[in-house]
Design a protein around this motif. Structure first.
Motif, PDB file in Angstrom:
ATOM      1  N   ASN A  42       1.001  -1.259  -0.056  1.00  0.00           N
ATOM      2  CA  ASN A  42      -0.171  -0.015   0.112  1.00  0.00           C
ATOM      3  C   ASN A  42       0.846   1.388  -0.072  1.00  0.00           C
ATOM      4  N   PHE A  43       1.029   1.693  -1.125  1.00  0.00           N
ATOM      5  CA  PHE A  43       2.026   2.811  -1.430  1.00  0.00           C
ATOM      6  C   PHE A  43       1.622   4.085  -0.603  1.00  0.00           C
ATOM      7  N   VAL A  44       0.439   4.545  -0.596  1.00  0.00           N
ATOM      8  CA  VAL A  44       0.018   5.574   0.276  1.00  0.00           C
ATOM      9  C   VAL A  44       0.224   5.418   1.678  1.00  0.00           C
ATOM     10  N   VAL A  60      -1.123  13.533  -0.526  1.00  0.00           N
ATOM     11  CA  VAL A  60      -0.370  12.226  -0.603  1.00  0.00           C
ATOM     12  C   VAL A  60      -0.796  11.226  -1.661  1.00  0.00           C
ATOM     13  N   LYS A  61      -1.871  11.155  -1.764  1.00  0.00           N
ATOM     14  CA  LYS A  61      -2.501  10.062  -2.803  1.00  0.00           C
ATOM     15  C   LYS A  61      -2.157  10.645  -4.128  1.00  0.00           C
ATOM     16  N   GLN A  62      -2.334  11.922  -4.341  1.00  0.00           N
ATOM     17  CA  GLN A  62      -2.026  12.457  -5.539  1.00  0.00           C
ATOM     18  C   GLN A  62      -0.480  12.452  -6.105  1.00  0.00           C
ATOM     19  N   TYR A  63       0.436  12.667  -5.107  1.00  0.00           N
ATOM     20  CA  TYR A  63       1.659  12.345  -5.197  1.00  0.00           C
ATOM     21  C   TYR A  63       2.175  10.940  -5.536  1.00  0.00           C
ATOM     22  N   VAL A  64       1.489  10.048  -4.779  1.00  0.00           N
ATOM     23  CA  VAL A  64       1.796   8.626  -5.034  1.00  0.00           C
ATOM     24  C   VAL A  64       1.359   8.175  -6.445  1.00  0.00           C
ATOM     25  N   ASP A  65       0.011   8.517  -6.644  1.00  0.00           N
ATOM     26  CA  ASP A  65      -0.469   8.123  -8.036  1.00  0.00           C
ATOM     27  C   ASP A  65       0.609   8.805  -9.079  1.00  0.00           C
ATOM     28  N   GLN A  66       0.919   9.884  -8.940  1.00  0.00           N
ATOM     29  CA  GLN A  66       1.757  10.489 -10.026  1.00  0.00           C
ATOM     30  C   GLN A  66       3.265   9.473 -10.163  1.00  0.00           C
ATOM     31  N   THR A  67       3.700   9.273  -8.853  1.00  0.00           N
ATOM     32  CA  THR A  67       4.749   8.577  -8.858  1.00  0.00           C
ATOM     33  C   THR A  67       4.671   7.154  -9.571  1.00  0.00           C
ATOM     34  N   LEU A  68       3.544   6.133  -9.067  1.00  0.00           N
ATOM     35  CA  LEU A  68       3.431   5.057  -9.630  1.00  0.00           C
ATOM     36  C   LEU A  68       3.177   5.152 -11.131  1.00  0.00           C
ATOM     37  N   LEU A  69       2.369   6.246 -11.659  1.00  0.00           N
ATOM     38  CA  LEU A  69       2.113   6.478 -13.176  1.00  0.00           C
ATOM     39  C   LEU A  69       3.618   6.602 -13.778  1.00  0.00           C
ATOM     40  N   ARG A  70       4.500   7.183 -13.193  1.00  0.00           N
ATOM     41  CA  ARG A  70       5.798   7.517 -13.967  1.00  0.00           C
ATOM     42  C   ARG A  70       6.537   6.246 -13.849  1.00  0.00           C
ATOM     43  N   PHE A  72       5.318   2.881 -13.058  1.00  0.00           N
ATOM     44  CA  PHE A  72       4.747   1.343 -13.782  1.00  0.00           C
ATOM     45  C   PHE A  72       3.658   1.686 -14.851  1.00  0.00           C
ATOM     46  N   GLY A  73       3.467   2.925 -15.194  1.00  0.00           N
ATOM     47  CA  GLY A  73       2.628   3.220 -16.254  1.00  0.00           C
ATOM     48  C   GLY A  73       1.099   3.146 -15.861  1.00  0.00           C
ATOM     49  N   THR A  74       0.909   3.079 -14.521  1.00  0.00           N
ATOM     50  CA  THR A  74      -0.532   2.738 -14.030  1.00  0.00           C
ATOM     51  C   THR A  74      -0.582   3.236 -12.475  1.00  0.00           C
ATOM     52  N   THR A  75      -1.323   3.477 -11.914  1.00  0.00           N
ATOM     53  CA  THR A  75      -1.595   3.889 -10.468  1.00  0.00           C
ATOM     54  C   THR A  75      -1.933   2.785  -9.649  1.00  0.00           C
ATOM     55  N   ASN A  76      -2.233   1.740 -10.483  1.00  0.00           N
ATOM     56  CA  ASN A  76      -2.554   0.378  -9.540  1.00  0.00           C
ATOM     57  C   ASN A  76      -1.534  -0.612  -9.774  1.00  0.00           C
ATOM     58  N   TYR A  77      -0.677  -0.642  -8.436  1.00  0.00           N
ATOM     59  CA  TYR A  77       0.549  -1.630  -8.761  1.00  0.00           C
ATOM     60  C   TYR A  77       0.016  -2.986  -8.704  1.00  0.00           C
ATOM     61  N   PHE A  78      -1.141  -3.327  -8.114  1.00  0.00           N
ATOM     62  CA  PHE A  78      -1.689  -4.709  -8.028  1.00  0.00           C
ATOM     63  C   PHE A  78      -1.883  -5.262  -9.521  1.00  0.00           C
ATOM     64  N   ALA A  79      -2.547  -4.350 -10.268  1.00  0.00           N
ATOM     65  CA  ALA A  79      -2.907  -4.714 -11.666  1.00  0.00           C
ATOM     66  C   ALA A  79      -1.606  -5.079 -12.469  1.00  0.00           C
ATOM     67  N   TYR A  80      -0.725  -4.293 -12.241  1.00  0.00           N
ATOM     68  CA  TYR A  80       0.595  -4.459 -12.709  1.00  0.00           C
ATOM     69  C   TYR A  80       1.326  -5.645 -12.435  1.00  0.00           C
ATOM     70  N   LEU A  81       1.239  -6.116 -11.066  1.00  0.00           N
ATOM     71  CA  LEU A  81       1.817  -7.383 -10.684  1.00  0.00           C
ATOM     72  C   LEU A  81       0.863  -8.301 -11.240  1.00  0.00           C
ATOM     73  N   ALA A  82      -0.298  -8.368 -11.238  1.00  0.00           N
ATOM     74  CA  ALA A  82      -0.956  -9.525 -11.718  1.00  0.00           C
ATOM     75  C   ALA A  82      -1.095  -9.881 -12.929  1.00  0.00           C
ATOM     76  N   THR A  83      -0.716  -8.829 -14.124  1.00  0.00           N
ATOM     77  CA  THR A  83      -0.438  -9.226 -15.356  1.00  0.00           C
ATOM     78  C   THR A  83       0.909 -10.019 -15.442  1.00  0.00           C
ATOM     79  N   GLY A  84       1.817  -9.799 -14.752  1.00  0.00           N
ATOM     80  CA  GLY A  84       3.190 -10.039 -14.708  1.00  0.00           C
ATOM     81  C   GLY A  84       2.948 -11.821 -14.018  1.00  0.00           C
ATOM     82  N   MET A  85       2.144 -11.738 -13.196  1.00  0.00           N
ATOM     83  CA  MET A  85       2.091 -13.099 -12.430  1.00  0.00           C
ATOM     84  C   MET A  85       1.418 -14.260 -13.419  1.00  0.00           C
ATOM     85  N   PHE A  86       0.700 -13.725 -14.406  1.00  0.00           N
ATOM     86  CA  PHE A  86      -0.101 -14.650 -15.352  1.00  0.00           C
ATOM     87  C   PHE A  86       0.999 -15.219 -16.309  1.00  0.00           C
ATOM     88  N   VAL A  87       2.008 -14.633 -16.615  1.00  0.00           N
ATOM     89  CA  VAL A  87       3.080 -14.991 -17.360  1.00  0.00           C
ATOM     90  C   VAL A  87       4.041 -16.077 -16.439  1.00  0.00           C
TER      91      VAL A  87
END
Length: 276
Positions: A42-44, A60-70, A72-87
């Protein structure tokens, strides 16, 4: 050869269905990564506890979202991890195709299989096909679990077909390699040593967990030779809209790697089966 392959695939799947405990054991690792690792980050809260307790939570949430977007390309790290775990999960399932062969050889069932009139190539192809069926069955379960944990996905049929094709190509290539190793190895300790030597390094030297841009330069160079890198990029592009490379280049590299792995695995397996 088609009929013999079909019969052997049916045989493999019946054995799999009969091992009920294997179903749950095979799902433990990816579920642990998704539920424990993915949801615990939970990055926040991490930024808040790092000295920003008095800051406005919205800021804080806006800052975290901007950092995650920069990053990972998305503000949702769980979605980023999930797509990697499928492979990664498909890669892990590929390993079991070779491990099962070692146990069959030790139990004597491989000798009985070789005494049948089925072509040696049918044995190789049947084990590959059965492992692919198991892999996509588990992938479906893993997708349902990921959605239940908060993974939001655009239910576009074309995207799912392309993501599934990338996973199938990666799995077919590694199944071939691990089958060849399984046919050549008689000791399960040696097989597990080889598996442990390959599994984690390939997973961590890929963008499955973190983007390549955040890795040391030498690890980025290694990751460019990792088939998981290109499969993850294709799957992530189709399910999340995020990618690091040119998608056409991803497909070309993945198809080429799969062709080499399948050809090498088939030839090596046939050579061992003929002399076994």
């Amino acid at each position: 050869m088609i009929r013999e392959t079909y019969v052997l695939v049916e045989r493999e799947l019946k054995k799999w269905v009969g091992r009920r405990g294997t179903f749950f054991i095979s799902l433990i690792t990816p579920i642990a990564w998704l539920a424990l690792f993915g949801k615990s980050l939970n990055f926040v809260n991490m930024f808040s506890s790092a000295g920003l307790q008095g800051a406005n939570p919205v800021i804080v949430k806006q800052y975290v979202d901007q950092t995650l977007l920069r990053l990972f390309g998305t503000t949702n790290y769980f979605a980023y991890l999930a797509t990697g775990m499928f492979v990664v999960f498909a890669f892990f399932q590929s390993v079991f195709g070779g491990v099962n062969i070692v146990f069959e050889k030790r139990l004597g069932s491989m000798n009985r299989l070789r005494m049948t009139p089925a072509p040696r190539s049918s044995i190789f192809l049947a084990k590959m096909a059965a492992t692919l069926v198991r892999t996509f069955f588990y992938e479906t379960i893993l997708l349902v679990i990921a959605v239940a944990l908060g993974f939001s996905v655009d239910w576009n049929a074309i995207n799912f077909i392309e993501a599934g094709a990338a996973i199938a190509l990666l799995a077919a290539g590694f199944i071939s390699i691990f089958e060849a190793i399984g046919f050549a190895v008689d000791n399960q300790e040696i097989m597990f040593s080889i598996v442990n030597l390959i599994n984690l390094p390939l997973m961590f030297a890929s963008p499955a967990l973190f983007p390549l841009q955040q890795m040391p330069w030498w690890l980025r160079d290694i990751a460019r030779f990792n088939p998981l890198t290109y499969a993850v990029d294709i799957v992530r592009y189709n399910l999340l809209g995020v990618h690091s490379f040119n998608i056409l280049e991803d497909w070309a590299i993945l198809i080429a790697i799969t062709a080499v792995f399948v050809t090498a695995g088939l030839l090596a397996s046939l050579r061992v089966l003929e002399n076994y």
